[in-house]
Design a protein around this motif. Structure first.
Motif, PDB file in Angstrom:
ATOM      1  N   LEU A 236      -8.934  33.268  85.486  1.00 13.42           N
ATOM      2  CA  LEU A 236      -8.944  31.806  85.511  1.00 13.42           C
ATOM      3  C   LEU A 236      -9.810  31.280  86.648  1.00 13.42           C
ATOM      4  N   ARG A 237      -9.828  31.988  87.748  1.00  3.91           N
ATOM      5  CA  ARG A 237     -10.606  31.535  88.906  1.00  3.91           C
ATOM      6  C   ARG A 237     -12.106  31.699  88.684  1.00  3.91           C
ATOM      7  N   THR A 238     -12.470  32.518  87.710  1.00  2.00           N
ATOM      8  CA  THR A 238     -13.895  32.754  87.445  1.00  2.00           C
ATOM      9  C   THR A 238     -14.454  31.832  86.379  1.00  2.00           C
ATOM     10  N   GLY A 239     -13.576  31.142  85.636  1.00  3.24           N
ATOM     11  CA  GLY A 239     -14.043  30.281  84.557  1.00  3.24           C
ATOM     12  C   GLY A 239     -14.430  31.027  83.304  1.00  3.24           C
ATOM     13  N   VAL A 240     -13.987  32.284  83.163  1.00  2.86           N
ATOM     14  CA  VAL A 240     -14.311  33.079  81.985  1.00  2.86           C
ATOM     15  C   VAL A 240     -13.691  32.450  80.744  1.00  2.86           C
ATOM     16  N   VAL A 241     -14.449  32.381  79.659  1.00  2.60           N
ATOM     17  CA  VAL A 241     -13.948  31.808  78.410  1.00  2.60           C
ATOM     18  C   VAL A 241     -13.093  32.850  77.685  1.00  2.60           C
ATOM     19  N   PRO A 242     -12.158  32.429  76.833  1.00  2.00           N
ATOM     20  CA  PRO A 242     -11.272  33.375  76.143  1.00  2.00           C
ATOM     21  C   PRO A 242     -12.012  34.435  75.340  1.00  2.00           C
ATOM     22  N   GLU A 243     -13.173  34.099  74.782  1.00  2.00           N
ATOM     23  CA  GLU A 243     -13.906  35.060  73.951  1.00  2.00           C
ATOM     24  C   GLU A 243     -14.319  36.304  74.743  1.00  2.00           C
ATOM     25  N   ILE A 291      -3.737  28.061  78.698  1.00  2.00           N
ATOM     26  CA  ILE A 291      -3.725  27.466  80.035  1.00  2.00           C
ATOM     27  C   ILE A 291      -4.879  26.497  80.211  1.00  2.00           C
ATOM     28  N   SER A 292      -6.045  26.839  79.691  1.00  2.00           N
ATOM     29  CA  SER A 292      -7.220  25.974  79.856  1.00  2.00           C
ATOM     30  C   SER A 292      -7.286  24.878  78.801  1.00  2.00           C
ATOM     31  N   GLY A 293      -6.452  24.997  77.745  1.00  4.78           N
ATOM     32  CA  GLY A 293      -6.473  23.996  76.693  1.00  4.78           C
ATOM     33  C   GLY A 293      -7.541  24.229  75.656  1.00  4.78           C
ATOM     34  N   ARG A 294      -8.210  25.375  75.738  1.00  4.66           N
ATOM     35  CA  ARG A 294      -9.213  25.703  74.726  1.00  4.66           C
ATOM     36  C   ARG A 294      -8.534  26.298  73.500  1.00  4.66           C
ATOM     37  N   THR A 295      -9.322  26.552  72.471  1.00  5.54           N
ATOM     38  CA  THR A 295      -8.800  27.186  71.265  1.00  5.54           C
ATOM     39  C   THR A 295      -9.443  28.551  71.107  1.00  5.54           C
ATOM     40  N   THR A 296      -8.665  29.509  70.589  1.00  6.36           N
ATOM     41  CA  THR A 296      -9.220  30.822  70.286  1.00  6.36           C
ATOM     42  C   THR A 296      -9.748  30.815  68.862  1.00  6.36           C
TER      43      THR A 296
END
Length: 398
Positions: A236-243, A291-296
């Protein structure tokens, strides 16, 4: 008493603090997304410099040249621009959820304050309530208080504009003047997650709230989440996207399957541990997304199925690629796919199967560490197909 709908929100931002990343996304992006989900049509960001708001988001930016004189100046600047009777004022340094915003803006009274009765944060603004849930007083130094300020306030624009404004006044002082002038302010209690962006271990709190799922099985709760949780909080601290996490889990599982396929004792043990790690990593993408509110995307499910089939194939090869191994391998693969299919078909029902993916991979991992690949195939094949049959019966009943 006004019942006019709240359609616009003022988001108070100073400098580039609103672009700070919390839970993998900036406070600005998160705030705008939750406000939109709650039904807010216009989001007006009041900042000290338009350059500070650099993200491509559906917001209007208003520059307050007197920002340094106090946050009251920014509120008044924003309210003078919107043209609505009621407005939601949001502090830019809080994390909140759309459901709480939705309940707040549906409060029928003219002014409404979001409060939290469960937080004993001595740094937060304290609020004293009367017997009717109205805000009686608020301030940082109240000795007796019932709740704390959650950073979201619905106001009648005319009420705010009529009070006396002094230079270097804060939004807190402006609200105190509203109460002094006899303007009633109804409290609305926060029920979801909210916190100040400066809350210690904020991302760990966010993971506890959004990481695990209510539908998690025993293996996920007891084992996988203990592994995935620290990894998720680190990413989460790196901003990595779920993909990225999806691909990482896929690659780790494929490498582990390759080690098992060698049938070498020590490599099989390493492969079993790798399968366990890949299973835990398979939950990281979902945790990051929630947590980030994105979608997988669908790719996460597809890669997960391919990885599991690769494990089945590896066990067939490790078992000597005999006729018996291929039969049990086919049965195991069919059972795994059937369970996934039944879960998809029964998504809107109460049908929940027991032999989930993490359970199946745990069996494979134990079998690899014990160097009994054929028995791993047999165990998964029998259990998965029996659970799939049970699922079919339950779906027919539904």
């Amino acid at each position: 008493m006004s019942k006019e709908a709240v359609r616009v929100a003022l988001l108070l931002a100073a400098g580039r603090g609103i672009l700070r990343r919390v839970g993998g996304v900036s406070l600005l992006e998160r705030g705008v997304r939750e406000l939109r989900k709650a039904g807010i049509e216009r989001v007006v960001v009041v900042a000290d410099d338009v350059i500070a708001v650099t993200e491509d988001l559906p917001v209007e930016v208003v520059v307050d040249p007197d920002w340094g004189s106090g946050t009251a100046s920014s509120v008044l600047t924003g309210l003078s621009m919107i043209g609505d009777r009621r407005c939601l004022v949001v502090m830019g340094d809080v994390v909140f959820e759309a459901d709480d915003v939705r309940r707040l803006i549906q409060t029928p009274t003219g002014n409404a304050q979001a409060v939290d009765r469960n937080v004993a944060d001595h740094r937060a603004t304290r609020i004293q309530l009367d017997g009717d849930g109205q805000v009686a007083s608020l301030g940082p130094d109240l000795d007796e208080y019932d709740a704390v300020d959650a950073g979201l306030t619905v106001v009648e624009v005319q009420d705010v504009l009529m009070v006396t404004y002094r230079v270097r006044e804060s939004w807190l002082e402006l609200r105190q003047q509203l109460l002094t002038h006899g303007c009633r302010m109804q409290s609305t209690e926060m029920q979801g997650f909210w916190a100040s962006a400066d809350t210690p271990e904020l991302e760990q709190l966010m993971w506890r709230r959004c990481g695990p799922k209510p539908t998690d099985g025993v293996v996920a709760r007891v084992l996988n989440r203990r592994i995935s949780g620290p990894i998720t909080r680190l990413l989460l601290r790196t901003g990595v996207v779920p993909e990225v996490a999806t691909v990482l889990a896929f690659v780790v599982t494929l490498v582990a399957a390759g080690l098992v396929a060698t049938s070498n004792t020590w490599l099989m043990i390493a492969g079993g541990l790798g399968i366990l790690l890949g299973s835990a990593l398979g939950g990281v993408d979902g945790e990051l997304a929630r947590i980030s509110g994105r979608t997988t995307r669908l790719g996460a499910t597809l890669l997960g199925r391919y990885a599991e089939l690769a494990v089945v194939l590896a066990f067939v090869l490790a078992a000597g690629s005999t006729r018996t191994a291929w039969i049990w391998g086919f049965a195991a693969a069919a059972g795994c796919l059937l369970i996934s299919y039944i879960h998809a078909v029964g998504r809107d029902t109460d049908v929940r199967l027991l032999f989930r993916r993490e359970f199946r991979l745990l069996i494979f991992a134990v079998a690899a560490v014990a160097t009994f690949p054929l028995w791993g195939l047999v165990a998964v094949a029998v259990a998965a197909n029996l659970d799939a049959l049970r699922g079919v019966v339950l779906l027919l009943r539904e």
